[in-house]
Design a protein around this motif. Structure first.
Motif, PDB file in Angstrom:
ATOM      1  N   ASP A 135      -6.957 -23.004 -24.110  1.00  0.00           N
ATOM      2  CA  ASP A 135      -7.025 -24.248 -24.878  1.00  0.00           C
ATOM      3  C   ASP A 135      -5.867 -24.450 -25.842  1.00  0.00           C
ATOM      4  OD1 ASP A 135      -9.319 -25.024 -23.626  1.00  0.00           O
ATOM      5  OD2 ASP A 135     -10.652 -24.519 -25.291  1.00  0.00           O
ATOM      6  N   THR A 136      -5.122 -23.405 -26.175  1.00  0.00           N
ATOM      7  CA  THR A 136      -4.063 -23.554 -27.171  1.00  0.00           C
ATOM      8  C   THR A 136      -2.685 -23.098 -26.696  1.00  0.00           C
ATOM      9  OG1 THR A 136      -4.616 -21.408 -28.146  1.00  0.00           O
ATOM     10  CG2 THR A 136      -5.666 -23.361 -29.116  1.00  0.00           C
ATOM     11  N   HIS A 137      -2.531 -22.760 -25.403  1.00  0.00           N
ATOM     12  CA  HIS A 137      -1.229 -22.280 -24.918  1.00  0.00           C
ATOM     13  C   HIS A 137      -0.840 -22.922 -23.591  1.00  0.00           C
ATOM     14  CE1 HIS A 137      -2.462 -19.081 -27.687  1.00  0.00           C
ATOM     15  NE2 HIS A 137      -1.166 -19.004 -27.935  1.00  0.00           N
ATOM     16  N   LEU A 138       0.394 -23.411 -23.541  1.00  0.00           N
ATOM     17  CA  LEU A 138       0.991 -23.951 -22.323  1.00  0.00           C
ATOM     18  C   LEU A 138       2.193 -23.102 -21.962  1.00  0.00           C
ATOM     19  CD1 LEU A 138       1.422 -27.711 -23.299  1.00  0.00           C
ATOM     20  CD2 LEU A 138      -0.463 -26.719 -22.018  1.00  0.00           C
ATOM     21  N   ASN A 172      -0.559 -41.390 -18.566  1.00  0.00           N
ATOM     22  CA  ASN A 172      -1.357 -41.051 -19.734  1.00  0.00           C
ATOM     23  C   ASN A 172      -0.485 -40.323 -20.732  1.00  0.00           C
ATOM     24  OD1 ASN A 172      -3.729 -42.092 -18.704  1.00  0.00           O
ATOM     25  ND2 ASN A 172      -4.205 -40.207 -17.636  1.00  0.00           N
ATOM     26  N   SER A 173      -0.751 -40.526 -21.988  1.00  0.00           N
ATOM     27  CA  SER A 173       0.004 -39.871 -23.045  1.00  0.00           C
ATOM     28  C   SER A 173      -0.976 -39.224 -24.013  1.00  0.00           C
ATOM     29  CB  SER A 173       0.859 -40.898 -23.783  1.00  0.00           C
ATOM     30  OG  SER A 173       1.548 -40.294 -24.851  1.00  0.00           O
ATOM     31  N   TYR A 174      -0.644 -38.040 -24.461  1.00  0.00           N
ATOM     32  CA  TYR A 174      -1.456 -37.326 -25.439  1.00  0.00           C
ATOM     33  C   TYR A 174      -0.548 -36.971 -26.600  1.00  0.00           C
ATOM     34  CZ  TYR A 174      -4.458 -33.758 -27.480  1.00  0.00           C
ATOM     35  OH  TYR A 174      -5.233 -33.030 -28.339  1.00  0.00           O
ATOM     36  N   SER A 175      -0.831 -37.483 -27.767  1.00  0.00           N
ATOM     37  CA  SER A 175       0.073 -37.269 -28.898  1.00  0.00           C
ATOM     38  C   SER A 175      -0.655 -36.856 -30.172  1.00  0.00           C
ATOM     39  CB  SER A 175       0.892 -38.535 -29.150  1.00  0.00           C
ATOM     40  OG  SER A 175       0.038 -39.620 -29.405  1.00  0.00           O
ATOM     41  N   THR A 176      -1.812 -36.243 -30.027  1.00  0.00           N
ATOM     42  CA  THR A 176      -2.596 -35.819 -31.176  1.00  0.00           C
ATOM     43  C   THR A 176      -2.447 -34.313 -31.368  1.00  0.00           C
ATOM     44  OG1 THR A 176      -4.200 -37.551 -30.755  1.00  0.00           O
ATOM     45  CG2 THR A 176      -4.924 -35.743 -32.143  1.00  0.00           C
ATOM     46  N   GLY A 177      -2.349 -33.857 -32.604  1.00  0.00           N
ATOM     47  CA  GLY A 177      -2.322 -32.435 -32.882  1.00  0.00           C
ATOM     48  C   GLY A 177      -0.954 -31.930 -33.258  1.00  0.00           C
ATOM     49  N   THR A 178      -0.815 -30.610 -33.220  1.00  0.00           N
ATOM     50  CA  THR A 178       0.437 -29.967 -33.609  1.00  0.00           C
ATOM     51  C   THR A 178       0.878 -28.999 -32.514  1.00  0.00           C
ATOM     52  OG1 THR A 178      -0.739 -28.175 -34.717  1.00  0.00           O
ATOM     53  CG2 THR A 178      -0.137 -30.083 -36.062  1.00  0.00           C
ATOM     54  N   ILE A 179       2.180 -28.676 -32.502  1.00  0.00           N
ATOM     55  CA  ILE A 179       2.714 -27.722 -31.533  1.00  0.00           C
ATOM     56  C   ILE A 179       3.683 -26.777 -32.211  1.00  0.00           C
ATOM     57  CG2 ILE A 179       2.505 -29.260 -29.558  1.00  0.00           C
ATOM     58  CD1 ILE A 179       5.697 -29.468 -29.876  1.00  0.00           C
TER      59      ILE A 179
END
Length: 65
Positions: free
Chosen positions: A53-56, A5-12
């Protein structure tokens, strides 16, 4: 072979040699989990924690050649 699976939406945002990634909607949508690979261009690292939800948290990554 299982497709990845790939997730490529949003900003980092991650600083050079940083281990914290700030971005958009990681965990509530079930997009990522510990053990997944974080990749941005030629840079890749293992995700060690999804703190909210916003930090890895990632391992120190490396550029692939």
């Amino acid at each position: 072979m299982t497709a990845l699976n790939s997730y490529s939406t949003g900003t980092i945002d991650v600083t050079a040699d940083g281990t914290t990634v700030t971005g958009t909607i990681w965990s509530s949508a079930g997009n990522v989990k510990s053990g997944d690979i974080f990749q941005n261009g030629r840079f890749s690292a293992t995700i060690t924690d999804v703190t909210d939800d916003t930090h890895l948290v990632i391992t120190p990554g490396r550029a692939r050649h």
